[in-house]
Design a protein around this motif. Structure first.
Motif, mmCIF file in Angstrom:
data_model
loop_
_atom_site.group_PDB
_atom_site.id
_atom_site.type_symbol
_atom_site.label_atom_id
_atom_site.label_comp_id
_atom_site.label_asym_id
_atom_site.label_seq_id
_atom_site.Cartn_x
_atom_site.Cartn_y
_atom_site.Cartn_z
ATOM 1 N N ALA A 127 32.631 45.270 35.924
ATOM 2 C CA ALA A 127 32.875 44.427 34.746
ATOM 3 C C ALA A 127 34.014 44.966 33.898
ATOM 4 N N SER A 128 33.951 46.254 33.556
ATOM 5 C CA SER A 128 35.011 46.824 32.724
ATOM 6 C C SER A 128 36.305 46.995 33.521
ATOM 7 N N ASN A 129 36.169 47.274 34.821
ATOM 8 C CA ASN A 129 37.356 47.433 35.666
ATOM 9 C C ASN A 129 38.144 46.133 35.785
ATOM 10 N N MET A 130 37.424 45.009 35.861
ATOM 11 C CA MET A 130 38.105 43.715 35.973
ATOM 12 C C MET A 130 38.955 43.434 34.751
ATOM 13 N N ILE A 131 38.451 43.830 33.576
ATOM 14 C CA ILE A 131 39.259 43.663 32.362
ATOM 15 C C ILE A 131 40.525 44.505 32.475
ATOM 16 N N GLY A 154 43.492 53.384 41.067
ATOM 17 C CA GLY A 154 43.061 52.625 42.232
ATOM 18 C C GLY A 154 41.593 52.221 42.176
ATOM 19 N N SER A 155 41.307 51.007 42.661
ATOM 20 C CA SER A 155 39.932 50.512 42.747
ATOM 21 C C SER A 155 39.893 49.364 43.747
ATOM 22 N N TRP A 156 38.673 48.997 44.163
ATOM 23 C CA TRP A 156 38.516 47.879 45.091
ATOM 24 C C TRP A 156 39.069 46.603 44.466
ATOM 25 N N ALA A 216 43.398 41.765 42.642
ATOM 26 C CA ALA A 216 44.663 41.596 41.912
ATOM 27 C C ALA A 216 45.670 40.761 42.709
ATOM 28 N N PRO A 217 45.838 40.989 44.026
ATOM 29 C CA PRO A 217 46.750 40.128 44.775
ATOM 30 C C PRO A 217 46.337 38.662 44.747
#
Length: 287
Positions: A181-185, A214-216, A222-223
């Motif tokens: 959740a926080s990573n998507m932001i 880096g993250s999944w 992101a692409p």
């Protein structure tokens, strides 16, 4: 115990790929889902269709469920014609729905009274992980049962971890969703910043995807954001459901999670705008 016959209830985005892996490994699989058309490709691949949950689980050694919401899990297990009212002693039940830890415990307790073994086993890895057979699987329940089913789980998973007693798999999945959740932001804001700064976002991704950031999500979602592809690998509506479960559990534990609260609020606004059935990467539209 030899596991030869498998029932699979719920063949959505993830379930369809999982069943294909089971068929490719020569398991006999009976499928049931609310909309039969969603199972057509599996039937063509060799799965047997069952019109009801009762018919699906009748002769199964192992029963997988992967449905949408805790209410659906409740219905499939405890409802009229549900698994716990029609199954038999000796069967192993595995719920892969991301659901409530408390509900996982209820299923385990009810199953034990009927001499059925249960595991809560939510997964992570999205549509890509399901297609490639590389899902991360978080398991809660009796460890001996976990050992029995591990060979089956390895057909479609690569990171299969026993987390503890019933409900522990669901708690582990909440940790997973919290991190996402926080990573998507962060992913969305990084791309928005790159564009505003006049950079080529795709070039920026080349640099930051393999570094400390880096993250999944950065590598896989992101692409898609940059290509305007917001189709679901994981639905916004299901992600919002998961965040609500996590926030309720956190409140019960008296744990404040302001980052998750922010993400939940942002996704609620996307639902209000009609993006419920898009993938979680549609958060990029907020920017």
């Amino acid at each position: 115990m030899e596991i030869a016959k498998i029932a699979f209830i719920g063949t959505g985005v993830m379930g369809t790929s999982i069943v294909k892996h089971l068929l490719d490994s020569n398991y006999e699989v009976v499928v049931n889902t609310r909309t039969k058309g969603k199972a057509d490709s599996l039937i063509e691949a060799g799965a047997v269709w069952a019109d009801t949950v009762v018919a699906a689980v009748e002769h199964a050694d192992l029963v997988f469920t992967m449905v949408g919401y805790p209410a659906d899990v409740e219905e499939v297990y405890f409802g009229v014609g549900g698994i716990l009212s029609t199954g038999r002693a000796g069967q192993i039940l595995i719920d892969m729905t991301t659901s409530s830890p408390a509900l996982a415990k209820r299923i385990a307790e009810a199953g034990a009274k009927l001499q059925m073994e249960t595991i809560d086993a939510p997964v992570s890895g999205g549509d890509v992980g399901a297609k490639n057979g590389t899902l991360s699987i978080m398991c809660g329940g009796d460890e001996k049962t976990f050992d029995k089913i591990s060979p089956v789980l390895s057909v479609f998973g690569k990171n299969i971890v026993y987390q503890g007693i019933a409900g522990a798999g669901q708690h582990a999945k909440m940790c997973n969703q919290l991190a996402i959740a926080s990573n998507m932001i962060g992913v969305c804001e990084a791309l928005a910043y790159a564009e505003k700064a006049g950079l080529n976002p795709k070039t920026v991704l080349q640099s930051i995807s393999t570094g400390a950031a880096g993250s999944w999500s950065l590598s896989n979602l992101a692409p898609r954001m940059l290509n305007g592809d917001f189709e679901p690998g994981f639905y916004v509506k299901h992600f919002l459901k998961d965040m609500n479960i996590a926030l309720a559990e956190a409140e019960a534990m008296k744990l404040a999670l302001p980052g998750l609260q922010l993400a939940r609020d942002m996704y609620e606004k996307l639902v209000e705008k009609g993006f419920s059935d898009k993938g979680t990467q549609v958060l990029y539209k907020s920017y």
